[in-house]
Design a protein around this motif. Structure first.
Motif, PDB file in Angstrom:
ATOM      1  N   SER B 100       0.817  -1.215   0.000  1.00 43.44           N
ATOM      2  CA  SER B 100       0.000   0.000   0.000  1.00 43.44           C
ATOM      3  C   SER B 100       0.846   1.259   0.000  1.00 43.44           C
ATOM      4  O   SER B 100       0.365   2.311  -0.402  1.00 43.44           O
ATOM      5  CB  SER B 100      -1.040  -0.010   1.120  1.00 43.44           C
ATOM      6  OG  SER B 100      -0.504  -0.553   2.273  1.00 43.44           O
ATOM      7  N   SER B 101       2.121   1.152   0.406  1.00 38.14           N
ATOM      8  CA  SER B 101       3.020   2.305   0.281  1.00 38.14           C
ATOM      9  C   SER B 101       3.659   2.349  -1.098  1.00 38.14           C
ATOM     10  O   SER B 101       4.487   3.212  -1.367  1.00 38.14           O
ATOM     11  CB  SER B 101       4.107   2.262   1.356  1.00 38.14           C
ATOM     12  OG  SER B 101       3.543   2.235   2.637  1.00 38.14           O
ATOM     13  N   ARG B 102       3.302   1.359  -1.924  1.00 39.02           N
ATOM     14  CA  ARG B 102       3.732   1.302  -3.327  1.00 39.02           C
ATOM     15  C   ARG B 102       5.259   1.245  -3.463  1.00 39.02           C
ATOM     16  O   ARG B 102       5.863   1.995  -4.231  1.00 39.02           O
ATOM     17  CB  ARG B 102       3.151   2.492  -4.093  1.00 39.02           C
ATOM     18  CG  ARG B 102       1.637   2.628  -3.943  1.00 39.02           C
ATOM     19  CD  ARG B 102       0.897   1.472  -4.570  1.00 39.02           C
ATOM     20  NE  ARG B 102       1.132   1.456  -6.008  1.00 39.02           N
ATOM     21  CZ  ARG B 102       0.469   2.226  -6.873  1.00 39.02           C
ATOM     22  NH1 ARG B 102      -0.485   3.017  -6.452  1.00 39.02           N
ATOM     23  NH2 ARG B 102       0.737   2.152  -8.148  1.00 39.02           N
ATOM     24  N   ARG B 163       4.834   0.309  -9.612  1.00 37.81           N
ATOM     25  CA  ARG B 163       5.283   0.590  -8.245  1.00 37.81           C
ATOM     26  C   ARG B 163       4.587  -0.327  -7.233  1.00 37.81           C
ATOM     27  O   ARG B 163       3.901   0.107  -6.320  1.00 37.81           O
ATOM     28  CB  ARG B 163       5.012   2.048  -7.871  1.00 37.81           C
ATOM     29  CG  ARG B 163       5.847   3.055  -8.625  1.00 37.81           C
ATOM     30  CD  ARG B 163       7.253   3.222  -8.131  1.00 37.81           C
ATOM     31  NE  ARG B 163       7.355   3.687  -6.767  1.00 37.81           N
ATOM     32  CZ  ARG B 163       8.510   4.001  -6.198  1.00 37.81           C
ATOM     33  NH1 ARG B 163       9.640   3.881  -6.848  1.00 37.81           N
ATOM     34  NH2 ARG B 163       8.551   4.416  -4.951  1.00 37.81           N
ATOM     35  N   TYR B 201       9.731   9.444  -5.203  1.00 36.30           N
ATOM     36  CA  TYR B 201       9.311   9.597  -3.807  1.00 36.30           C
ATOM     37  C   TYR B 201      10.369   9.090  -2.823  1.00 36.30           C
ATOM     38  O   TYR B 201      10.051   8.361  -1.886  1.00 36.30           O
ATOM     39  CB  TYR B 201       7.993   8.862  -3.550  1.00 36.30           C
ATOM     40  CG  TYR B 201       6.921   9.162  -4.562  1.00 36.30           C
ATOM     41  CD1 TYR B 201       6.400  10.444  -4.694  1.00 36.30           C
ATOM     42  CD2 TYR B 201       6.429   8.168  -5.389  1.00 36.30           C
ATOM     43  CE1 TYR B 201       5.414  10.723  -5.629  1.00 36.30           C
ATOM     44  CE2 TYR B 201       5.441   8.441  -6.329  1.00 36.30           C
ATOM     45  CZ  TYR B 201       4.934   9.723  -6.437  1.00 36.30           C
ATOM     46  OH  TYR B 201       3.955   9.981  -7.354  1.00 36.30           O
ATOM     47  N   PRO B 209      10.482  16.806  -0.456  1.00 34.63           N
ATOM     48  CA  PRO B 209      10.192  16.045   0.763  1.00 34.63           C
ATOM     49  C   PRO B 209       8.886  15.252   0.655  1.00 34.63           C
ATOM     50  O   PRO B 209       7.938  15.687   0.007  1.00 34.63           O
ATOM     51  CB  PRO B 209      10.095  17.116   1.849  1.00 34.63           C
ATOM     52  CG  PRO B 209       9.859  18.390   1.123  1.00 34.63           C
ATOM     53  CD  PRO B 209      10.491  18.260  -0.220  1.00 34.63           C
ATOM     54  N   VAL B 210       8.886  14.086   1.259  1.00 33.35           N
ATOM     55  CA  VAL B 210       7.722  13.217   1.174  1.00 33.35           C
ATOM     56  C   VAL B 210       7.505  12.538   2.528  1.00 33.35           C
ATOM     57  O   VAL B 210       8.461  12.265   3.253  1.00 33.35           O
ATOM     58  CB  VAL B 210       7.915  12.192   0.018  1.00 33.35           C
ATOM     59  CG1 VAL B 210       9.156  11.349   0.223  1.00 33.35           C
ATOM     60  CG2 VAL B 210       6.707  11.301  -0.167  1.00 33.35           C
ATOM     61  N   THR B 211       6.252  12.316   2.861  1.00 35.10           N
ATOM     62  CA  THR B 211       5.917  11.608   4.098  1.00 35.10           C
ATOM     63  C   THR B 211       5.346  10.246   3.738  1.00 35.10           C
ATOM     64  O   THR B 211       4.422  10.155   2.921  1.00 35.10           O
ATOM     65  CB  THR B 211       4.854  12.385   4.913  1.00 35.10           C
ATOM     66  OG1 THR B 211       5.357  13.689   5.169  1.00 35.10           O
ATOM     67  CG2 THR B 211       4.539  11.686   6.224  1.00 35.10           C
ATOM     68  N   TYR B 212       5.902   9.181   4.310  1.00 27.98           N
ATOM     69  CA  TYR B 212       5.369   7.826   4.122  1.00 27.98           C
ATOM     70  C   TYR B 212       4.525   7.425   5.319  1.00 27.98           C
ATOM     71  O   TYR B 212       4.871   7.761   6.455  1.00 27.98           O
ATOM     72  CB  TYR B 212       6.520   6.814   3.976  1.00 27.98           C
ATOM     73  CG  TYR B 212       7.009   6.649   2.558  1.00 27.98           C
ATOM     74  CD1 TYR B 212       6.562   5.609   1.755  1.00 27.98           C
ATOM     75  CD2 TYR B 212       7.924   7.548   2.017  1.00 27.98           C
ATOM     76  CE1 TYR B 212       7.005   5.462   0.455  1.00 27.98           C
ATOM     77  CE2 TYR B 212       8.372   7.419   0.711  1.00 27.98           C
ATOM     78  CZ  TYR B 212       7.905   6.372  -0.064  1.00 27.98           C
ATOM     79  OH  TYR B 212       8.338   6.236  -1.356  1.00 27.98           O
ATOM     80  N   GLY B 213       3.480   6.721   5.068  1.00 26.67           N
ATOM     81  CA  GLY B 213       2.686   6.111   6.135  1.00 26.67           C
ATOM     82  C   GLY B 213       1.900   7.046   7.026  1.00 26.67           C
ATOM     83  O   GLY B 213       1.716   6.762   8.209  1.00 26.67           O
ATOM     84  N   PRO B 214       1.401   8.158   6.501  1.00 29.49           N
ATOM     85  CA  PRO B 214       0.582   9.010   7.376  1.00 29.49           C
ATOM     86  C   PRO B 214      -0.805   8.401   7.590  1.00 29.49           C
ATOM     87  O   PRO B 214      -1.215   7.505   6.858  1.00 29.49           O
ATOM     88  CB  PRO B 214       0.468  10.315   6.594  1.00 29.49           C
ATOM     89  CG  PRO B 214       0.574   9.924   5.161  1.00 29.49           C
ATOM     90  CD  PRO B 214       1.447   8.693   5.118  1.00 29.49           C
ATOM     91  N   HIS B 224      -6.973   5.488  -2.168  1.00 29.10           N
ATOM     92  CA  HIS B 224      -5.658   4.847  -2.289  1.00 29.10           C
ATOM     93  C   HIS B 224      -5.788   3.361  -2.631  1.00 29.10           C
ATOM     94  O   HIS B 224      -4.957   2.799  -3.335  1.00 29.10           O
ATOM     95  CB  HIS B 224      -4.843   5.057  -1.009  1.00 29.10           C
ATOM     96  CG  HIS B 224      -4.406   6.485  -0.836  1.00 29.10           C
ATOM     97  ND1 HIS B 224      -4.685   7.223   0.289  1.00 29.10           N
ATOM     98  CD2 HIS B 224      -3.759   7.313  -1.688  1.00 29.10           C
ATOM     99  CE1 HIS B 224      -4.200   8.448   0.126  1.00 29.10           C
ATOM    100  NE2 HIS B 224      -3.640   8.521  -1.061  1.00 29.10           N
ATOM    101  N   GLN B 227      -6.361   3.075  -6.284  1.00 27.88           N
ATOM    102  CA  GLN B 227      -5.106   3.234  -7.033  1.00 27.88           C
ATOM    103  C   GLN B 227      -4.351   1.906  -7.134  1.00 27.88           C
ATOM    104  O   GLN B 227      -3.714   1.624  -8.151  1.00 27.88           O
ATOM    105  CB  GLN B 227      -4.200   4.258  -6.341  1.00 27.88           C
ATOM    106  CG  GLN B 227      -4.717   5.681  -6.399  1.00 27.88           C
ATOM    107  CD  GLN B 227      -3.795   6.631  -5.657  1.00 27.88           C
ATOM    108  OE1 GLN B 227      -3.134   6.236  -4.689  1.00 27.88           O
ATOM    109  NE2 GLN B 227      -3.756   7.876  -6.089  1.00 27.88           N
TER     110      GLN B 227
END
Ligand code: SF4
Ligand code: SF4
Lengths: 97, 392
Positions: B100-102, B163, B201, B209-214, B224, B227
């Motif tokens: 799910s975080s691809r 991805r 990413y 900048p990127v945030t994973y897992g919010p 999501h 997707q």
């Protein structure tokens, strides 16, 4: 709340690719209790400003101005630390039309 | 142009380790579990010998292995691990997070029966427990396919329209510990084929900048998930292109399914993994006797190649589906997919579900022949689950 986008218009994987985007998330919608501020009792000690977890206390040059209801989630911490009882928590239902 | 290849007598586990060596991943985090152990053992030797540049993390559990790989992949590294059975089950939580975080992770999985009772031998219960996790699932018939599919998997995982993480399954012991001839491509060819990873990413990209897992609640979680469906659909488009490119350098052809004399067959068997080799042998024998039998080998289980199944099985007289795992209280995983795929075809074949090989139980040519004979005799019952090699 910002307008919600469709699945084709958002980054994949739940990723946040834009810094500072939490500003777009109005946590005020969660509020059950609303802090009501009474300017006449306030001594501008800024205790409420220090403790508010959502930076919802609006101040200017050390002068307490107001509470930002877009982000205030109604936790009541400000009211409980206020040494002058200048903030009172009231149920949101009282403000509904 | 087909490259000159070196023939090596190696096991499926060694074939996986060779592929990993040629990929030269930035990070490998793994925890040993039978029968995956020789992959990690061999790869750790490459690390110790300085053959690869990989940072190897010997973690304390599979949950940590997958977690470390998720972190590494999010940072933009090529990250790999390998596991089996209970190890995969222990990863389960993070397996979903990887998908799910691809994250484009490639993981060889050496299929082994899930406990309990405890058993170290082959069946597909481990990987089937992850079939809805959002990973692409490929199944190898032999060591050569293990080797080849790992590169195809990597390119597929890293494709920007995909991805997704990919599992490359090989049957525990049967493939992983059986020595076969494997053709190894030159390192340079593999390097060219896989190319440099395109950074997308990356957590280390401070300019973007990127945030994973919010936290992702009712307002966006659903989108999501949609997707992920799209990414799986894209696998269907991208996989044939990558397989074609690989065929050009290796001379070996890969597709979602492999038809072995299924085109003109009246009775077709469908299976995953190493058993396909035995079925091919039985098909050849029965063809010599004039029986019109064939095989449809499933190489890709997720996404499920429904169109190809319909193309090959529409109008057949009988279809026998072999499953090496069960779904207690419902139809077996492969059977359920095949049956559902055939709902729409013009002429539905008779269908039979056969469970075999649980916990490493041997499947013999005689058992396969027995199932074919059932089909030929018109003795397939769509709602009856049968067992090959089980004592009554
Ligand atoms: S109630 Fe909580 S969120 Fe609202 S202003 Fe007070 S401290 Fe901040
Ligand atoms: S804590 Fe009370 S007195 Fe102090 S600034 Fe806030 S409202 Fe005013």
């Amino acid at each position: 709340m910002a307008e919600l986008k469709g699945w084709k218009d958002i980054p994949i994987g739940g990723l946040i690719t834009e810094p500072g985007s939490s500003k777009k998330f109005n946590t005020g919608g969660w509020r059950v209790m609303r802090p009501i501020y009474d300017r006449s009792k306030c001594i501008d000690c800024m205790m409420c400003w220090i403790v508010c977890p959502d930076m919802a206390i609006i101040q200017e040059d050390g002068i307490m101005k107001a509470i930002d209801y877009d982000y205030c989630k109604g936790c009541g911490i400000c009211a409980s630390v206020c040494p002058k009882n200048a903030i009172e928590m009231k149920p949101e239902t009282e403000f509904q039309e | 142009m087909i490259a000159e290849q070196k023939k090596l007598a190696i096991t499926g586990a060694e074939a996986a380790a060779h592929a990993m060596r040629q990929i030269n991943p930035d990070v490998v985090a793994a925890y040993p579990i039978t029968p995956q152990t020789p992959i990690v053992e061999k790869f750790a030797q490459y690390v110790a010998d300085g053959v690869v540049d990989t940072e190897m993390i010997p973690v304390e559990s599979e949950h940590s292995a997958m977690s470390a790989i998720v972190g590494a992949a999010a940072a933009g590294a090529r990250a790999m691990t390998a596991t089996s059975a209970n190890g995969l089950a222990l990863m389960h939580e993070i397996v979903y997070i990887a998908a799910s975080s691809r994250l484009p992770i490639v993981m060889p999985v050496v299929n082994r029966a899930l406990s309990g009772p405890i058993n170290i031998h082959c069946d597909h219960s481990d990987t089937m427990a992850e079939r809805d996790s959002g990973w692409v699932q490929l199944f190898a018939e032999n060591s050569q396919e293990v080797y080849d599919l790992i590169f195809i998997a990597l390119k597929l995982a890293e494709n920007e329209n995909v991805r997704l993480p990919v599992m490359v399954n090989q049957d525990g012991f049967i493939i992983s510990h059986g020595t076969e001839i494997v053709e190894i491509l030159p390192d340079e060819e593999i390097k060219k084929f896989i190319g440099e990873q395109k950074m997308m990413y990356s957590l280390l990209d401070t300019k973007n900048p990127v945030t994973y897992g919010p936290l992702d609640l009712y307002d966006y979680y659903f989108e999501h998930k949609r997707q992920q469906v799209e990414a799986m659909d894209n696998v269907r488009k991208v996989f044939p292109e990558i397989a074609k490119e690989y065929e050009e350098i290796s001379g070996r052809k890969y597709s979602f399914v492999e038809s072995y004399k299924a085109d003109d067959a009246e009775y077709v068997m469908v299976a995953l993994g190493s058993t396909n080799g035995t079925i091919k042998y039985v098909v050849d024998k029965m063809r010599q006797e004039g029986k019109k039998v064939g095989l449809l080998k499933i190489t890709m289980f997720r996404p499920f190649p429904k169109e190809e199944i319909q193309y090959y099985l529409n109008g057949k007289k009988g279809v026998v589906v072999l499953d090496r795992s069960m779904s207690f209280g419902a139809e077996a995983p492969l059977y359920a997919e095949i049956k559902s795929s055939l709902y729409e075809v013009a002429v539905r074949p008779q269908l039979g579900s056969y469970i075999y090989g649980l916990g490493g139980r041997d499947i013999t040519p005689d058992m396969i022949r027995k199932a074919f004979d059932d089909a030929i005799e018109g003795n397939l019952v769509v709602d009856e689950q049968r067992y090959l090699g089980l004592r009554e």
